[in-house]
Design a protein around this motif. Structure first.
Motif, PDB file in Angstrom:
ATOM      1  N   GLU A 260       0.760  -1.318   0.273  1.00 30.31           N
ATOM      2  CA  GLU A 260      -0.052  -0.125   0.069  1.00 30.31           C
ATOM      3  C   GLU A 260       0.788   1.631  -0.086  1.00 30.31           C
ATOM      4  O   GLU A 260       0.255   2.388  -0.032  1.00 30.31           O
ATOM      5  N   TRP A 261       2.087   1.196   0.044  1.00 27.09           N
ATOM      6  CA  TRP A 261       2.971   2.225  -0.099  1.00 27.09           C
ATOM      7  C   TRP A 261       4.347   1.961  -0.881  1.00 27.09           C
ATOM      8  O   TRP A 261       5.319   1.989  -0.496  1.00 27.09           O
TER       9      TRP A 261
ATOM     10  N   THR B 147       1.616  -7.621   4.207  1.00 22.61           N
ATOM     11  CA  THR B 147       1.037  -6.365   3.769  1.00 22.61           C
ATOM     12  C   THR B 147       1.806  -5.152   4.048  1.00 22.61           C
ATOM     13  O   THR B 147       2.383  -5.308   5.436  1.00 22.61           O
TER      14      THR B 147
ATOM     15  N   ALA C 146       1.774  -1.205   4.888  1.00 19.09           N
ATOM     16  CA  ALA C 146       0.673   0.027   4.812  1.00 19.09           C
ATOM     17  C   ALA C 146       1.306   0.996   5.871  1.00 19.09           C
ATOM     18  O   ALA C 146       2.258   0.976   6.657  1.00 19.09           O
TER      19      ALA C 146
END
Length: 134
Positions: free
Chosen positions: A22-23, A59, A61
């Motif tokens: 997500e980044w 993940t 984030a």
């Protein structure tokens, strides 16, 4: 490096692996990169050694001024261990927690749904003193 670690994990274990980034524009200083990489590497090693998982997910984030890195699987789960009893043979967990402390953060282990394990590493975008990480 994390994508490469994930690919190597799949080749070694046959466990399905998903990376959710997500980044994608994040560029951590080298010292932080090393700590994060080794924490993720140990988490994946634990999955391959103990989890009997068929799926794993990493993940990356940001949340409330912290970086959040989650490694979770659908394996058999684990007995709760807080790392305060002389490590009880869980040296990998203690080492991950020490690495997280160097980042000014922490590692939490918990159940991931009805089965499986979730490791969550959180650390601030800056050091506890408010300065950029060295």
């Amino acid at each position: 490096a994390l994508q490469s670690a994930g690919a190597s994990f799949v080749q070694r274990t046959g466990v399905e692996f998903e990376l959710v980034n997500e980044w994608p524009d994040l560029h951590l200083p080298a010292a932080q990169q090393i700590e994060v990489f080794h924490i993720v590497q140990e988490a994946l090693a634990n999955i391959s050694r103990h989890a009997r998982a068929t799926q794993a997910r990493l993940t990356l984030a940001c949340r409330s001024g912290d970086y959040v890195i989650v490694v979770e699987d659908d394996g058999v789960g684990f007995a709760s261990h807080d790392g305060t009893d002389g490590n009880g043979g869980h040296y990998g967990i203690a080492i991950m927690r020490e690495r997280a402390r160097r980042l000014g953060g922490n590692v939490e282990l918990k159940a991931a749904g009805p089965t499986g394990t979730r490791l969550e590493l959180t650390f601030p975008i800056t050091t506890p003193s408010g300065e950029a990480f060295p």
